[in-house]
Structure formats: structure tokens, C-alpha cells
Motif scaffolding. Structure first.
Motif, PDB file in Angstrom:
ATOM      1  N   VAL A  31       0.866  -1.185   0.000  1.00 30.40           N
ATOM      2  CA  VAL A  31       0.000   0.000   0.000  1.00 30.40           C
ATOM      3  C   VAL A  31       0.897   1.228   0.000  1.00 30.40           C
ATOM      4  N   GLY A  32       0.682   2.096  -0.962  1.00 28.02           N
ATOM      5  CA  GLY A  32       1.476   3.310  -1.066  1.00 28.02           C
ATOM      6  C   GLY A  32       0.600   4.538  -1.156  1.00 28.02           C
ATOM      7  N   THR A  33       1.227   5.684  -1.058  1.00 26.33           N
ATOM      8  CA  THR A  33       0.478   6.942  -1.077  1.00 26.33           C
ATOM      9  C   THR A  33       1.341   8.016  -1.730  1.00 26.33           C
ATOM     10  N   SER A  34       0.698   8.971  -2.382  1.00 21.77           N
ATOM     11  CA  SER A  34       1.425  10.085  -2.983  1.00 21.77           C
ATOM     12  C   SER A  34       0.517  11.304  -3.000  1.00 21.77           C
ATOM     13  N   VAL A  35       1.119  12.453  -3.268  1.00 23.71           N
ATOM     14  CA  VAL A  35       0.388  13.728  -3.185  1.00 23.71           C
ATOM     15  C   VAL A  35       0.671  14.549  -4.433  1.00 23.71           C
ATOM     16  N   LEU A  36      -0.389  15.016  -5.080  1.00 17.65           N
ATOM     17  CA  LEU A  36      -0.273  15.872  -6.255  1.00 17.65           C
ATOM     18  C   LEU A  36      -0.392  17.328  -5.814  1.00 17.65           C
ATOM     19  N   ILE A  37       0.665  18.086  -6.026  1.00 16.19           N
ATOM     20  CA  ILE A  37       0.719  19.505  -5.665  1.00 16.19           C
ATOM     21  C   ILE A  37       1.032  20.292  -6.932  1.00 16.19           C
ATOM     22  N   THR A  38       0.331  21.393  -7.149  1.00 12.95           N
ATOM     23  CA  THR A  38       0.634  22.252  -8.285  1.00 12.95           C
ATOM     24  C   THR A  38       0.901  23.665  -7.798  1.00 12.95           C
ATOM     25  N   ASN A  39       1.576  24.438  -8.654  1.00  9.80           N
ATOM     26  CA  ASN A  39       1.707  25.863  -8.376  1.00  9.80           C
ATOM     27  C   ASN A  39       0.552  26.613  -9.051  1.00  9.80           C
ATOM     28  N   GLN A  40       0.567  27.920  -8.991  1.00 13.83           N
ATOM     29  CA  GLN A  40      -0.556  28.697  -9.505  1.00 13.83           C
ATOM     30  C   GLN A  40      -0.604  28.728 -11.022  1.00 13.83           C
ATOM     31  N   ARG A  41       0.412  28.214 -11.683  1.00 12.20           N
ATOM     32  CA  ARG A  41       0.402  28.082 -13.133  1.00 12.20           C
ATOM     33  C   ARG A  41      -0.059  26.709 -13.588  1.00 12.20           C
ATOM     34  N   GLY A  42      -0.390  25.829 -12.634  1.00  7.81           N
ATOM     35  CA  GLY A  42      -0.821  24.496 -13.010  1.00  7.81           C
ATOM     36  C   GLY A  42       0.308  23.525 -13.255  1.00  7.81           C
ATOM     37  N   GLN A  43       1.530  23.887 -12.870  1.00  6.20           N
ATOM     38  CA  GLN A  43       2.663  22.977 -13.002  1.00  6.20           C
ATOM     39  C   GLN A  43       2.726  22.052 -11.784  1.00  6.20           C
ATOM     40  N   VAL A  44       3.247  20.847 -11.995  1.00  9.63           N
ATOM     41  CA  VAL A  44       3.209  19.782 -10.994  1.00  9.63           C
ATOM     42  C   VAL A  44       4.537  19.701 -10.254  1.00  9.63           C
ATOM     43  N   LEU A  45       4.460  19.573  -8.923  1.00 10.75           N
ATOM     44  CA  LEU A  45       5.661  19.427  -8.099  1.00 10.75           C
ATOM     45  C   LEU A  45       6.206  18.012  -8.223  1.00 10.75           C
ATOM     46  N   LEU A  46       7.479  17.915  -8.609  1.00 11.12           N
ATOM     47  CA  LEU A  46       8.187  16.637  -8.660  1.00 11.12           C
ATOM     48  C   LEU A  46       9.440  16.716  -7.801  1.00 11.12           C
ATOM     49  N   GLN A  47       9.843  15.565  -7.314  1.00  7.96           N
ATOM     50  CA  GLN A  47      11.059  15.456  -6.503  1.00  7.96           C
ATOM     51  C   GLN A  47      12.122  14.678  -7.265  1.00  7.96           C
ATOM     52  N   ARG A  48      13.340  15.191  -7.206  1.00 10.18           N
ATOM     53  CA  ARG A  48      14.498  14.420  -7.660  1.00 10.18           C
ATOM     54  C   ARG A  48      15.059  13.713  -6.443  1.00 10.18           C
ATOM     55  N   VAL A  49      15.041  12.397  -6.465  1.00 12.57           N
ATOM     56  CA  VAL A  49      15.441  11.618  -5.299  1.00 12.57           C
ATOM     57  C   VAL A  49      16.803  10.980  -5.535  1.00 12.57           C
ATOM     58  N   THR A  50      17.436  10.584  -4.449  1.00  9.20           N
ATOM     59  CA  THR A  50      18.792  10.043  -4.524  1.00  9.20           C
ATOM     60  C   THR A  50      18.824   8.583  -4.976  1.00  9.20           C
ATOM     61  N   TYR A  51      17.685   7.903  -4.907  1.00  6.88           N
ATOM     62  CA  TYR A  51      17.690   6.459  -5.104  1.00  6.88           C
ATOM     63  C   TYR A  51      17.027   6.006  -6.404  1.00  6.88           C
ATOM     64  N   ARG A  52      16.591   6.969  -7.260  1.00  7.23           N
ATOM     65  CA  ARG A  52      15.985   6.596  -8.536  1.00  7.23           C
ATOM     66  C   ARG A  52      16.372   7.617  -9.598  1.00  7.23           C
ATOM     67  N   PRO A  53      16.488   7.185 -10.863  1.00  7.53           N
ATOM     68  CA  PRO A  53      16.836   8.145 -11.916  1.00  7.53           C
ATOM     69  C   PRO A  53      15.652   8.976 -12.388  1.00  7.53           C
ATOM     70  N   THR A  54      14.439   8.545 -12.051  1.00  7.67           N
ATOM     71  CA  THR A  54      13.246   9.254 -12.498  1.00  7.67           C
ATOM     72  C   THR A  54      12.649  10.063 -11.351  1.00  7.67           C
ATOM     73  N   ARG A  55      11.848  11.058 -11.692  1.00  8.31           N
ATOM     74  CA  ARG A  55      11.224  11.934 -10.692  1.00  8.31           C
ATOM     75  C   ARG A  55       9.998  11.253 -10.067  1.00  8.31           C
ATOM     76  N   LEU A  56       9.627  11.763  -8.889  1.00  8.22           N
ATOM     77  CA  LEU A  56       8.495  11.202  -8.151  1.00  8.22           C
ATOM     78  C   LEU A  56       7.627  12.321  -7.592  1.00  8.22           C
ATOM     79  N   LEU A  57       6.339  12.025  -7.414  1.00  8.05           N
ATOM     80  CA  LEU A  57       5.504  12.855  -6.564  1.00  8.05           C
ATOM     81  C   LEU A  57       5.922  12.618  -5.112  1.00  8.05           C
ATOM     82  N   PRO A  58       5.693  13.571  -4.211  1.00 11.64           N
ATOM     83  CA  PRO A  58       5.909  13.285  -2.792  1.00 11.64           C
ATOM     84  C   PRO A  58       5.072  12.076  -2.373  1.00 11.64           C
ATOM     85  N   GLY A  59       5.647  11.212  -1.571  1.00 14.97           N
ATOM     86  CA  GLY A  59       4.886  10.050  -1.124  1.00 14.97           C
ATOM     87  C   GLY A  59       5.796   8.900  -0.776  1.00 14.97           C
TER      88      GLY A  59
END
Length: 367
Positions: A31-59
Motif C-alpha cells: 500500500v502506497g500513497t502520494s500527493v499531487l501539488i501544483t503551483n498557480q500556473r498548473g505545473q506539478v511538483l516533482l522530486q528528484r530523489v537520490t535512489y531513482r533516476p526518475t522523478r516522483l511525486l511526494p509520497g
């Protein structure tokens, strides 16, 4: 009561609690969980993490005894250093055992992953972000169309599906490997999978100066419930309002342009329009005019002579429509002008509700 049921058998009324529990445990998923956050321009917040080459939503993973919503709020605080209330679900995704690339040693059984709405963050909230050291290298806001290039395929599909569910105002989307089992009109059109046109032109509520050359006339055509007609390109998902570019036979009359383009693109008719204002193009002698008018009639969806395609026609609140565009800060002034005109036309303000795809009616009078 005795039973010979084993975890490999189907449950029956004769199965003991211990055997039934073992059966269910053998079918357990992560079971996992994540959070979709945008700024006022409708752009999506992504995280660059140390353990994967691809970006992730917070979660992340939901802890033992923790609800998915509690886990989402905890992950935002741990990863971004921000306390946020998480109360609205956007999507629930069944990630199949083959729907994610994982090391064989993990014996990934599949996962039920919840996506929650983290809301639209302003500059103050964004400035408060403190990425978790050693885990989060950086945080960035990206255009929705860039998600497939930055995220793993399943993660990108899930994020886009959740974002469409938020804009559409629909119930939470139920997904299988990131794809909705009951697609909305935005899913069917593929909205946001191609880049939104970036038009951060200043909006002026007054008449356009005579020296400006009118290069566009668009209309906010309002249904009786206060929602606006929005057109979606069938092959790209790009959204626009009815209207277009003047042609010589329009005789320099922008309203003639608007009525012609609206018929050609949407087979739509509208009543007496109100002028909202114009957009200026810094450094160029161009003006883009905006009108509001009551939507009165729809014919069968036509083939647009300019593109050779048939638009998907939908009703959306003006606020929902703006989420499909990238008009920047000037959009707020245009939205205010739309609502002022709506009130003058005696049309109520529309409550947020699911987008409605308009039928392919032979002739539909709007009343």
C-alpha cells in the motif's frame, strides 16, 4: 468446525478464521500513497530523489496501522518539511506485479497506490519547502506534458490521470497501472499530454487601441448554468476557446470573425455578446480580443476547415477551463471580467462539477 482449507483454496463457509486469514495474507499487496501539488500556473511538483533516476511525486509506503491519508500527510512533512492537510483523494491505482520494474529480490506482489490532492501552492508555501537531506536532491515544478519524459511510465500515467480528475471535478479515478477504468472526457481526449500554449499576454479590460492589429477573437460562450464551452483537439488534447483569426471576408469586424469561427469549430451559435477586453503582445502591434456571450444553439460537430479535425466539445466552469491553459498571472484579470459579464447577462455562477461532453446532436437549442 473443522476444515482442510489451505491458503491455495477459495474461501468457504467451512473455512476457519486462521485459514481464511492465511489465504488473505497470501494475496496481500503493498500500500502506497502520494500527493499531487501544483503551483498557480498548473505545473506539478516533482522530486528528484537520490535512489531513482526518475522523478516522483511526494509520497511513499503507508506505515503499519496508518491510513493512506495519514501516510500522505506524513510523507509531505518528512520529504518537503511542510505541514499540509490531506483530505481529498484524486485516484486509486492498482499497480500490477508487472506494472512496475523492481528487483526480483523484492518479490513485488503488486500495490494499491493512493493519490491525494495537495492543493495549489502559492509562492509563500513554495518558499517554505525544505527537502529532506540525503533523500530529496531537489524539488521542481514542471509542465504536465513533461511528466512522461521525467517519470517512470506508470508514475506519469498515474499523475496525469490524477491531475485530470482534479480538473474535471469528478469522483476519484480508479486506475489499473495508471490508466482509468472509466475515462473522463479529459482522459479520452488525452488532455495535458501535449504542451499547453504559453500565452502570458497582459489583459486590458478596455477597448483595444486603434493602432493594434486584431489577430484573434475568442469567446467565453456561457451555458445557462454558467459553464463555458471548451474545445479539445481530438489528437493532441489541446484545449482552446471558440474563436480564431480574422479573414479578409470578415470585413475587419471581429464579431463576424468570432461567429464564423464558432460555427466552423463547434457548430455553435451565441446571443448578444459583451466585450471583455483585449490581450496585448509586448513588442508587437497585435491585439487579441475577448468576448462573453450566452450559448444558444449547437449543431452536429463539424470538421474544422482550418485543421481537418472535429473538436471534442465540453462544458467547464471558467476556473476549470483556465486550468487547461497556461495564461499566467494575467488570467486572473480575464477571469474577473468573465464573471462580471456573466452577472450582467443574468447567468448564475457555476458550481465546480464534472466536465460534460456535449452530445453529437443534430440540433440542440440551449435553454
Amino acid at each position: 468446525m473443522t476444515t482442510t482449507s489451505t491458503p491455495d483454496e477459495r474461501p468457504s463457509v467451512a473455512m476457519r478464521a486462521e485459514a481464511y486469514g492465511a489465504l488473505r495474507a497470501s494475496h496481500a499487496l503493498w500500500v502506497g500513497t502520494s500527493v499531487l501539488i501544483t503551483n498557480q500556473r498548473g505545473q506539478v511538483l516533482l522530486q528528484r530523489v537520490t535512489y531513482r533516476p526518475t522523478r516522483l511525486l511526494p509520497g511513499g509506503a503507508v506505515d503499519l496501522g496508518e491510513s493512506p491519508a495519514q501516510g500522505a500527510a506524513r510523507e509531505v512533512e518528512e520529504e518537503l518539511g511542510v505541514t499540509a492537510a490531506v483530505t481529498r483523494g484524486l485516484a486509486v491505482d492498482w499497480v500490477s506485479p508487472t506494472g512496475r520494474t523492481t528487483p526480483s529480490a523484492m518479490q513485488f506482489p503488486g500495490e494499491v497506490l493512493h493519490v491525494f490532492d495537495g492543493g495549489v501552492w502559492d509562492e509563500e508555501q513554495i518558499a517554505a519547502i525544505r527537502p529532506a537531506p540525503g533523500e530529496i536532491d531537489a524539488v521542481e515544478f514542471v509542465e504536465p506534458a513533461d511528466l512522461p519524459a521525467l517519470m517512470a511510465p506508470g508514475d506519469a500515467r498515474r499523475a496525469l490521470s490524477a491531475l485530470r480528475a482534479r480538473i474535471a471535478g469528478s469522483a476519484p479515478a480508479f486506475l489499473e497501472d495508471g490508466l482509468p477504468i472509466a475515462p473522463t472526457v479529459l482522459d479520452r481526449a488525452g488532455a495535458l499530454r501535449t504542451a499547453r500554449a504559453r500565452h502570458h499576454f497582459p489583459f486590458h479590460p478596455g477597448p483595444a487601441p486603434e493602432q493594434l492589429s486584431v489577430v484573434q477573437a475568442w469567446g467565453w460562450l456561457l451555458a445557462p448554468d454558467g459553464r463555458a464551452l471548451v474545445l479539445l483537439e481530438p489528437d493532441t488534447g489541446a484545449a482552446c476557446l471558440p474563436g480564431g483569426t480574422p479573414e479578409p471576408h470578415d470585413r475587419g469586424n471581429p464579431l463576424v470573425t468570432l461567429r464564423r469561427e464558432t460555427r466552423e469549430e463547434a457548430a455553435a451559435e451565441f446571443g448578444e455578446p459583451l466585450f471583455l477586453g483585449h490581450l496585448s503582445d509586448p513588442g508587437k502591434p497585435y491585439g487579441r480580443l475577448r468576448y462573453a456571450a450566452p450559448l444558444t444553439r449547437l449543431g452536429p460537430p463539424p470538421v474544422d476547415p482550418a485543421t481537418g479535425r472535429t473538436h471534442i466539445r465540453a462544458l467547464a466552469t471558467p476556473e476549470q477551463a483556465l486550468e487547461l491553459f497556461d495564461w499566467g498571472p494575467p488570467a486572473a484579470g480575464q477571469l474577473a471580467a468573465v464573471h462580471q459579464a456573466r452577472a450582467r447577462l443574468g447567468i448564475p455562477r457555476a458550481a465546480r462539477q464534472p466536465l460534460t461532453e456535449l452530445p453529437d446532436a443534430a440540433d440542440l437549442t440551449i435553454s
